[in-house]
Design an enzyme around this catalytic site. Structure first.
Site, PDB file in Angstrom:
ATOM      1  N   ASP A   1      52.304 -24.884  95.190  1.00 55.68           N
ATOM      2  CA  ASP A   1      51.411 -25.504  94.551  1.00 55.68           C
ATOM      3  C   ASP A   1      51.532 -27.097  94.705  1.00 55.68           C
ATOM      4  O   ASP A   1      52.517 -27.512  94.947  1.00 55.68           O
ATOM      5  CB  ASP A   1      51.245 -25.193  93.008  1.00 55.68           C
ATOM      6  CG  ASP A   1      49.955 -25.169  92.472  1.00 55.68           C
ATOM      7  OD1 ASP A   1      49.258 -25.908  92.716  1.00 55.68           O
ATOM      8  OD2 ASP A   1      49.714 -24.378  91.325  1.00 55.68           O
TER       9      ASP A   1
ATOM     10  N   ASP B   1      40.953 -22.411  91.671  1.00 57.33           N
ATOM     11  CA  ASP B   1      41.434 -21.732  90.584  1.00 57.33           C
ATOM     12  C   ASP B   1      40.201 -20.973  89.618  1.00 57.33           C
ATOM     13  O   ASP B   1      40.345 -20.384  88.798  1.00 57.33           O
ATOM     14  CB  ASP B   1      41.830 -22.924  89.579  1.00 57.33           C
ATOM     15  CG  ASP B   1      43.159 -23.350  89.743  1.00 57.33           C
ATOM     16  OD1 ASP B   1      43.880 -22.508  90.514  1.00 57.33           O
ATOM     17  OD2 ASP B   1      43.783 -24.336  89.283  1.00 57.33           O
TER      18      ASP B   1
HETATM   19  C1  GLA Z   1      47.495 -24.327  89.404  1.00 57.28           C
HETATM   20  C2  GLA Z   1      47.266 -23.198  90.378  1.00 57.28           C
HETATM   21  C3  GLA Z   1      47.013 -21.900  89.480  1.00 57.28           C
HETATM   22  C4  GLA Z   1      48.303 -21.815  88.797  1.00 57.28           C
HETATM   23  C5  GLA Z   1      48.772 -23.160  87.861  1.00 57.28           C
HETATM   24  C6  GLA Z   1      50.125 -23.151  87.344  1.00 57.28           C
HETATM   25  O1  GLA Z   1      46.609 -24.657  88.622  1.00 57.28           O
HETATM   26  O2  GLA Z   1      46.055 -23.419  91.093  1.00 57.28           O
HETATM   27  O3  GLA Z   1      47.003 -20.858  90.244  1.00 57.28           O
HETATM   28  O4  GLA Z   1      49.464 -21.408  89.569  1.00 57.28           O
HETATM   29  O5  GLA Z   1      48.757 -24.199  88.701  1.00 57.28           O
HETATM   30  O6  GLA Z   1      50.535 -24.044  86.647  1.00 57.28           O
END
Ligand code: GLA
Length: 714
Positions: A453, A523
């Site tokens: 990430d 997301d």
């Molecule tokens: C980001 C990612 C999510 C998740 C969160 C965790 O937003 O895109 O899928 O992994 O971080 O903190």
């Protein structure tokens, strides 16, 4: 007109790019394949520079550099060229240029992929001036068109977090249109570093001349479309030139190049189709699966990611129960998301722990290895989340190395999501990031997948590692530092899959995809909005790389309530995954999921390796439909969605594409939630020509109704 001495042909099976070299090097043509390139050069007067430089009488130039003595101009002249056949499909051509007055050498690189009709371009620069020169603007490629075409229509993918890759199209007017991104860590928020450009008139899915371009760079980038009136020739006719220039963003990014040092830009991919955008996407997808995506020939597992099902609140028991649920659904991999690490500063929310990549002993007393074993015992592979480019001030890492973050010593350290970005221009920091991830993988060798990430961008940029006169290198050195880390990991852990996440759709580009197997598309897991996001993303990026997860209802981002079937039907058009808590689901739902997972396993090769056909665009319609067809045309899968309920709607007639007109196909509707089919010919055999000309009337009755059809040669 200067005398042309060489015609340089860079061609693929159905496209030609023709360069002509006299004293300088020109681009004469790019488009449909031409058999006799020298005739084009002979009969042509409107040549545009193949790669222009600021100097001489060229004021709208791609490359701009400052020589050691302060001279701002550069005039590139032809030195030599060579072509080398790398294998039956790939030919590499290099064209060497030199400044007329100074020992500055620029090489234009072209790699042509014959079968996929793709040409990759990049440049390299070196010099032997007495001291460093400064690269001010240093794009990877220029692609120009003279008055051959009357109009240009630009298609781009735009959007922000949770609404990525919206499609838009506009006619280019005289003037300059610039797409760019200055986030530093992200490549695809705002706009994706890619485009399609229709020539003369807007191309449709199946007709029209259209060119695509995509830059393989995961940091700040810029693609400009400069449509201007070209130089007037003796006949006083107006000449219009469109110059497309693509590369690393030069904004605040001057790069000092020492004598003898080689600077190589990222690659820019271009492809051409004379048969519309659909064919163009398919060419790019085929090229990506073969050459520009890790393991593009390997099926992706069906995984459950713990994020939306558990967020930060879990212990071993929660995770084991998720694994049990996934095992009952016959899923294949469990991925543990954020929240598993940090002891002095436990990662129980987004405020602490980033940087301390040791398992949280309270939450998971038996460690990650025990979770891997538990997964294995349930016939599942195991994956883990990391965000190793980042640090929370509340972390042991920050306590020990506050100097490792990107910041300006005299200014506030601006936090986003409570975190700062590590300075990857610093080799010591690169080693730390590499070691953080590598030691997780060494300690638990059964980890099969890493979700990588990256949840913030640059602010107040500055590096305590780079010298004062090279602070502006940070943009380039950060991304190259990131690539170095990835490349070491890929080399040392070749069997560990990596997902490029970046807050969802923030890092979707062909630079990262060379090093990863997939991306987290967004997301936003709202199935309705995912139809649009995945639709746009699919213009340039293949379904095999497009992580699409079924999440809980009401949706956590939008609150929308849609049937489980609709959520599955949407996610099954990409790389299917789950983002939910199985223990909160009813027996009926679990049974549906199990059947859908079994169906996906059967259609997976067609979705992941097949050719995409976009059938009904969700833009401006109450329906959306798409399909995938296997390369040998013996199998296909088609999806239809009702996205808007209008009383009195005409039902969609699903005319399929890409089938063999003479083959007979057995049509089976899959994922039927209540046993009722949406077509009258479910289970019947129809010939390809009927399916492609008459099609199927799909009885989609209301909003969020959907249907998936599996076609198999009978
Ligand atoms: C980001 C990612 C999510 C998740 C969160 C965790 O937003 O895109 O899928 O992994 O971080 O903190």
């Amino acid at each position: 007109m200067e005398k042309i001495k060489h015609v340089i042909e860079i061609s693929t099976d159905s496209s030609s790019m023709i360069l002509a070299a006299g004293e300088q090097v020109y681009q004469c043509y790019y488009g449909k394949k031409i058999a006799t390139p020298s005739q084009i050069v002979d009969g042509y007067t409107e040549m545009v520079p193949a790669y222009s430089a600021f100097g001489g009488d060229d004021s709208t130039a791609a490359l701009r550099l400052t020589h050691a003595n302060g001279d701002l101009s550069t005039e590139l002249v032809y030195v030599r060229h060579a072509a080398e056949r790398m294998d039956a499909n790939i030919t590499e051509t290099t064209v060497e240029l030199k400044d007329r007055c100074y020992p500055v050498y620029v090489t234009l690189h072209y790699r042509a992929y014959a079968a996929e009709d793709v040409i990759e371009k990049w440049i390299s620069v070196r010099h032997t001036e007495a001291e460093a020169i400064t690269l001010n603007e240093f794009p990877s490629a220029e692609l120009s068109f003279s008055s051959l075409h009357n109009h240009y229509y630009l298609t781009t993918l735009n959007g922000l977090w949770e609404r990525e890759h919206n499609l838009s199209e506009e006619q280019l007017q005289i003037g300059k249109k610039v797409l760019d991104n200055r986030y530093g860590t992200w490549s695809s928020f705002g706009s994706n570093p890619s485009f399609m450009l229709s020539l003369n008139e807007p191309a449709t899915e199946d007709a029209g001349q259209v060119i695509a371009g995509a830059l393989a760079w995961s940091g700040a980038w810029k693609i400009s479309f400069d449509y201007h009136l070209g130089k007037l020739f003796h006949d006083n006719k107006e000449r219009r030139v469109l110059s497309v220039v693509a590369g690393i963003n030069d904004f605040a990014a001057d790069y000092k190049l020492d004598p003898g040092q080689l600077f190589t830009t990222p690659t820019f991919m271009q492809s051409y189709s004379g048969n519309g955008k659909g064919e163009l996407s398919r060419k790019i997808h085929r090229w990506a699966r073969k050459y520009s995506l890790r393991d593009g020939d390997k099926e992706r597992p069906i995984l459950l990611n713990s994020w939306e099902g558990a967020y930060f609140t879990f212990g071993e028991e929660t995770l084991l129960s998720m694994m049990d649920g996934l095992n009952k659904m016959d899923g294949e991999m469990f991925v543990l998301d954020d929240g598993w690490f940090g002891n002095k500063h436990p990662r129980n929310n987004a405020a602490a722990g980033l940087g301390d990549w040791q398992v949280n002993n309270k939450k998971l007393p038996n460690g990650i290895t025990a979770l891997c074993d538990a997964a294995e015992a349930r016939n599942l592979k195991f994956g883990i989340w990391v965000e190793p480019e980042m640090v929370n001030p509340a972390s042991e890492l920050y306590e020990n190395h506050p100097e490792w973050v990107i910041h300006q010593p005299n200014r506030e350290k601006i936090l986003y999501r409570n975190q700062l970005v590590l300075d990857l221009s610093n080799p010591e920091v690169q080693d730390f990031v590499y070691d953080s991830v590598a030691s997780i993988l060494v300690d638990s060798p059964k980890i099969a997948y890493v979700k990588w990430d990256c949840n913030r961008s640059f602010t107040n940029i500055g590096s305590s590692y780079l010298p004062a006169d090279r602070q502006s290198h940070l943009w380039v050195d950060y991304t190259n530092g990131l690539y170095r880390i990835y490349d070491r990991l890929v080399e040392n852990f070749p069997n560990v899959m990596i997902q490029a996440c970046a807050s969802g759709g923030g890092r979707i580009d062909y630079g990262i995809l060379k090093r990863t197997q997939e991306f987290w598309t967004s997301d936003n897991t709202d199935a309705l909005q995912r139809i649009f996001i995945q639709w746009g993303t699919g213009y340039i990026y293949p379904a095999i790389a497009m992580a699409a997860h079924v999440s809980a209802c009401p949706n956590h981002q939008t609150g929308r309530v849609v049937p489980l079937k609709f959520r599955f039907d949407v996610a099954m058009s990409g790389r299917l995954g789950l983002e939910l808590a199985p223990k909160e689901m009813s027996d009926d739902e679990l049974a549906f999921v199990k059947a859908a997972v079994a169906d996906y396993k059967r259609i997976r090769p067609t979705v992941q390796f097949g050719d995409l056909y976009r059938l009904i665009s969700p833009y401006g319609s109450n329906f959306a439909a798409l399909s995938y067809v296997s390369e040998d045309k013996t199998k296909a899968v088609a999806y239809a969605y009702a996205i808007n309920h209008m009383l009195g709607n005409l039902l969609p007639q699903l005319t399929l594409k890409g089938l063999d007109p003479q083959k007979h196909y057995l049509i089976t509707e899959i994922n039927k939630s209540n046993g009722d089919a949406h077509i009258t010919c479910d289970g019947k055999v129809l010939r390809g020509d009927i399916l492609m000309n008459h099609g199927l009337k799909v009885n989609l009755e209301s909003e969020y109704d959907s249907a998936v059809f599996e076609l198999t040669e009978a």
